[in-house]
Design a protein around this motif. Structure first.
Motif, PDB file in Angstrom:
ATOM      1  N   THR A 103      -2.364   1.621 -10.040  1.00  0.00           N
ATOM      2  CA  THR A 103      -3.523   2.351 -10.556  1.00  0.00           C
ATOM      3  C   THR A 103      -3.424   2.479 -12.074  1.00  0.00           C
ATOM      4  O   THR A 103      -4.408   2.283 -12.804  1.00  0.00           O
ATOM      5  CB  THR A 103      -3.619   3.745  -9.904  1.00  0.00           C
ATOM      6  OG1 THR A 103      -3.794   3.590  -8.489  1.00  0.00           O
ATOM      7  CG2 THR A 103      -4.795   4.528 -10.467  1.00  0.00           C
ATOM      8  N   LEU A 104      -2.230   2.788 -12.549  1.00  0.00           N
ATOM      9  CA  LEU A 104      -2.014   2.868 -13.992  1.00  0.00           C
ATOM     10  C   LEU A 104      -2.155   1.482 -14.637  1.00  0.00           C
ATOM     11  O   LEU A 104      -2.708   1.348 -15.731  1.00  0.00           O
ATOM     12  CB  LEU A 104      -0.626   3.435 -14.287  1.00  0.00           C
ATOM     13  CG  LEU A 104      -0.385   4.906 -13.913  1.00  0.00           C
ATOM     14  CD1 LEU A 104       1.067   5.291 -14.188  1.00  0.00           C
ATOM     15  CD2 LEU A 104      -1.327   5.825 -14.678  1.00  0.00           C
ATOM     16  N   VAL A 134       1.070   1.848  -5.171  1.00  0.00           N
ATOM     17  CA  VAL A 134      -0.342   2.096  -5.486  1.00  0.00           C
ATOM     18  C   VAL A 134      -0.471   2.909  -6.771  1.00  0.00           C
ATOM     19  O   VAL A 134      -1.326   2.620  -7.622  1.00  0.00           O
ATOM     20  CB  VAL A 134      -1.039   2.814  -4.317  1.00  0.00           C
ATOM     21  CG1 VAL A 134      -2.436   3.273  -4.727  1.00  0.00           C
ATOM     22  CG2 VAL A 134      -1.130   1.887  -3.103  1.00  0.00           C
ATOM     23  N   ASN A 135       0.375   3.907  -6.937  1.00  0.00           N
ATOM     24  CA  ASN A 135       0.304   4.741  -8.143  1.00  0.00           C
ATOM     25  C   ASN A 135       0.598   3.910  -9.395  1.00  0.00           C
ATOM     26  O   ASN A 135      -0.074   4.060 -10.424  1.00  0.00           O
ATOM     27  CB  ASN A 135       1.294   5.904  -8.043  1.00  0.00           C
ATOM     28  CG  ASN A 135       0.871   6.958  -7.043  1.00  0.00           C
ATOM     29  OD1 ASN A 135      -0.303   7.000  -6.640  1.00  0.00           O
ATOM     30  ND2 ASN A 135       1.790   7.800  -6.624  1.00  0.00           N
ATOM     31  N   GLN A 136       1.606   3.056  -9.315  1.00  0.00           N
ATOM     32  CA  GLN A 136       1.933   2.200 -10.450  1.00  0.00           C
ATOM     33  C   GLN A 136       0.781   1.241 -10.759  1.00  0.00           C
ATOM     34  O   GLN A 136       0.425   1.019 -11.918  1.00  0.00           O
ATOM     35  CB  GLN A 136       3.202   1.400 -10.156  1.00  0.00           C
ATOM     36  CG  GLN A 136       4.480   2.223 -10.089  1.00  0.00           C
ATOM     37  CD  GLN A 136       5.007   2.613 -11.456  1.00  0.00           C
ATOM     38  OE1 GLN A 136       5.476   1.784 -12.214  1.00  0.00           O
ATOM     39  NE2 GLN A 136       4.925   3.893 -11.776  1.00  0.00           N
ATOM     40  N   GLN A 160      -5.660   0.629 -15.228  1.00  0.00           N
ATOM     41  CA  GLN A 160      -6.200   1.334 -16.400  1.00  0.00           C
ATOM     42  C   GLN A 160      -5.829   0.601 -17.678  1.00  0.00           C
ATOM     43  O   GLN A 160      -6.648   0.498 -18.608  1.00  0.00           O
ATOM     44  CB  GLN A 160      -5.667   2.773 -16.445  1.00  0.00           C
ATOM     45  CG  GLN A 160      -6.239   3.577 -17.618  1.00  0.00           C
ATOM     46  CD  GLN A 160      -5.683   4.986 -17.693  1.00  0.00           C
ATOM     47  OE1 GLN A 160      -5.262   5.559 -16.682  1.00  0.00           O
ATOM     48  NE2 GLN A 160      -5.662   5.553 -18.896  1.00  0.00           N
ATOM     49  N   ARG A 195       0.818  -1.209   0.000  1.00  0.00           N
ATOM     50  CA  ARG A 195       0.000   0.000   0.000  1.00  0.00           C
ATOM     51  C   ARG A 195       0.853   1.261   0.000  1.00  0.00           C
ATOM     52  O   ARG A 195       0.362   2.360   0.266  1.00  0.00           O
ATOM     53  CB  ARG A 195      -0.938  -0.003   1.217  1.00  0.00           C
ATOM     54  CG  ARG A 195      -2.080  -1.016   1.102  1.00  0.00           C
ATOM     55  CD  ARG A 195      -3.055  -0.601  -0.005  1.00  0.00           C
ATOM     56  NE  ARG A 195      -4.109  -1.586  -0.225  1.00  0.00           N
ATOM     57  CZ  ARG A 195      -4.095  -2.493  -1.188  1.00  0.00           C
ATOM     58  NH1 ARG A 195      -3.061  -2.556  -2.022  1.00  0.00           N
ATOM     59  NH2 ARG A 195      -5.092  -3.348  -1.337  1.00  0.00           N
ATOM     60  N   HIS A 196       2.141   1.120  -0.290  1.00  0.00           N
ATOM     61  CA  HIS A 196       3.022   2.281  -0.413  1.00  0.00           C
ATOM     62  C   HIS A 196       2.546   3.137  -1.581  1.00  0.00           C
ATOM     63  O   HIS A 196       2.112   2.617  -2.615  1.00  0.00           O
ATOM     64  CB  HIS A 196       4.461   1.820  -0.647  1.00  0.00           C
ATOM     65  CG  HIS A 196       5.470   2.919  -0.533  1.00  0.00           C
ATOM     66  ND1 HIS A 196       5.661   3.870  -1.522  1.00  0.00           N
ATOM     67  CD2 HIS A 196       6.346   3.228   0.456  1.00  0.00           C
ATOM     68  CE1 HIS A 196       6.611   4.709  -1.157  1.00  0.00           C
ATOM     69  NE2 HIS A 196       7.052   4.345   0.038  1.00  0.00           N
ATOM     70  N   THR A 197       2.631   4.440  -1.442  1.00  0.00           N
ATOM     71  CA  THR A 197       2.128   5.357  -2.473  1.00  0.00           C
ATOM     72  C   THR A 197       2.710   5.049  -3.848  1.00  0.00           C
ATOM     73  O   THR A 197       1.992   5.039  -4.856  1.00  0.00           O
ATOM     74  CB  THR A 197       2.454   6.813  -2.096  1.00  0.00           C
ATOM     75  OG1 THR A 197       1.861   7.110  -0.825  1.00  0.00           O
ATOM     76  CG2 THR A 197       1.891   7.774  -3.138  1.00  0.00           C
ATOM     77  N   ASN A 198       4.010   4.764  -3.908  1.00  0.00           N
ATOM     78  CA  ASN A 198       4.639   4.488  -5.202  1.00  0.00           C
ATOM     79  C   ASN A 198       4.057   3.238  -5.852  1.00  0.00           C
ATOM     80  O   ASN A 198       3.818   3.200  -7.063  1.00  0.00           O
ATOM     81  CB  ASN A 198       6.152   4.299  -5.023  1.00  0.00           C
ATOM     82  CG  ASN A 198       6.872   5.594  -4.708  1.00  0.00           C
ATOM     83  OD1 ASN A 198       6.246   6.549  -4.255  1.00  0.00           O
ATOM     84  ND2 ASN A 198       8.169   5.617  -4.921  1.00  0.00           N
TER      85      ASN A 198
END
Length: 400
Positions: free
Chosen positions: A326-327, A322-324, A330, A317-320
């Motif tokens: 999320t993409l 999670v951001n990856q 998509q 659940r680290h931001t980095n």
């Protein structure tokens, strides 16, 4: 090595869906393992995400290296317990064959896309790969694995999916049910399958600690917040004080993880031996009616759970990450929409004929059937999914 009476004996297998003559130099489970290793789906695991996307670094684990680590742990424990090593290896190498690109994020996105068509679950897809999607043999689809190997690959299954699977298992109706029957009768899988499930969990925690620190998203100080890591960290430094130097940080981490792995392996062996001694199963068939026998001790189970919870909160659940992811989600959603709308994009031309990937029925793929789309996407590697997404949408979401 002789097998224990409660181990899975290849000479007593419940057979294959399509009967075949025995191999002259291999047991049935060795044959299963070899078929898995030579499959297309197995080769693709090298470019499928474990936690970190494939382009983020060459040394992070992939689904392939994870599967190899599970197999190594499983075989080591199986040898000591006199279980069937070949069957353990076959299950371990096949358990993630159905995983999507981009790890669990890819599975979640594909499951969302498939809600109107029965959903998507990677473990069920692993069974589908070995039963249907691999097309290498002239007389049947799939790899035609032994019943016991297939049952071990199916680690978990909802009641609804179990009922659907059992309706297709006609060959096994008169011999106790098919590979999903135990999810309806609430019985246990073979000891070899139980062992693979636990080896999977052990491997996850160990390699994700290593990859988390290598990525810079975790520190040793953070890991030391977890009691089991702190204990082994202190023990290693007490035995090897020179590893406290900053220049020895990587060697120190390796030794801590090695000691943790060894402790967990020995704990499983000791706990399982004690449970077997108490239960006294006289055959592999009796194992199903007993409580789980391959297990951690209560103390080790608690510590492993604490590490798993820590990694979930601090790494997965680290931001980095999670951001990856999320993409990545998509990418999966966009591909599903694109292929559903233009199913011919999943076909390729060979000579004057349009054919589907791996020889699948072009008519089935070409009509935009959601399950065919899910099969196609789930079979992709990370990099092929990104390449196809850029081709289909004109977008480049990740910078390699």
């Amino acid at each position: 090595m002789s097998l224990a009476v409660y181990a899975s004996d290849p000479s007593k297998t419940r057979g294959r869906k399509y009967p075949e003559s025995a191999a002259p130099t291999r047991t049935e489970y060795q044959r299963d393992r070899d078929r898995i290793v030579h499959s297309t789906a197995f080769r693709r695991l090298v470019y499928k995400t474990q936690v970190f996307l494939n382009h983020e670094g060459d040394l992070f684990r992939t689904r392939l290296t994870h599967s190899l680590e599970v197999a190594q742990l499983g075989r080591s424990i199986a040898r000591t317990l006199c279980l069937n090593e070949d069957m353990v290896e076959a299950i371990a190498l096949a358990h993630d064959l159905g995983h999507t690109p981009f790890g669990h994020a890819g599975q979640d996105a594909l499951n969302e896309c498939m809600q109107a068509a029965g959903g998507f679950e990677h473990n069920l897809q692993s069974l589908r790969v070995v039963d249907v999607l691999e097309q290498r043999y002239p007389a049947f689809n799939g790899l035609n694995l032994c019943f016991e190997t297939r049952a071990g690959i199916l680690k978990h299954c909802s009641r609804a999916n179990a009922l659907l699977l059992e309706a297709q298992e006609h060959r096994y109706v008169d011999s106790g049910g098919g590979v999903a029957a135990r999810f309806l009768t609430r019985t246990q899988p073979s000891l070899e399958a139980q062992l693979c499930n636990l080896a999977d969990a052990i491997a996850y925690n160990a390699h994700d600690m290593d990859d988390g620190v290598r990525s810079g998203l975790l520190t040793v100080d953070q890991l030391s917040e977890v009691p089991v890591f702190k204990r082994f960290h202190q023990q290693v430094l007490a035995s090897h004080p020179h590893l406290a130097k900053a220049s020895e940080a990587r060697r120190l981490l390796y030794e801590v993880i090695r000691c943790m792995l060894s402790a967990q392996v020995y704990d499983v062996i000791e706990t399982t031996k004690n449970r077997l001694l108490t239960a006294q199963p006289r055959s592999s068939e009796e194992v199903g009616a007993l409580p789980p026998l391959v297990a951690f001790s209560e103390a080790m189970s608690r510590e492993a759970g604490e590490m798993k919870s820590f990694l979930f909160a601090k790494l997965y659940r680290h931001t980095n990450v999670v951001n990856q992811m999320t993409l990545a989600k998509q990418v999966i959603r966009d591909l599903f929409a694109a292929y559903t709308g233009s199913p011919q994009e999943m076909l390729k031309k060979e000579g004057d004929t349009l054919v589907a990937e791996e020889g699948r029925d072009a008519a089935h793929v070409g009509n935009g059937d959601p399950r065919a789309v899910a099969d196609y996407i789930a079979g992709m590697t990370d990099r092929f999914a990104l390449k196809e997404h850029e081709r289909m949408t004109g977008q480049k979401l990740f910078s390699a």
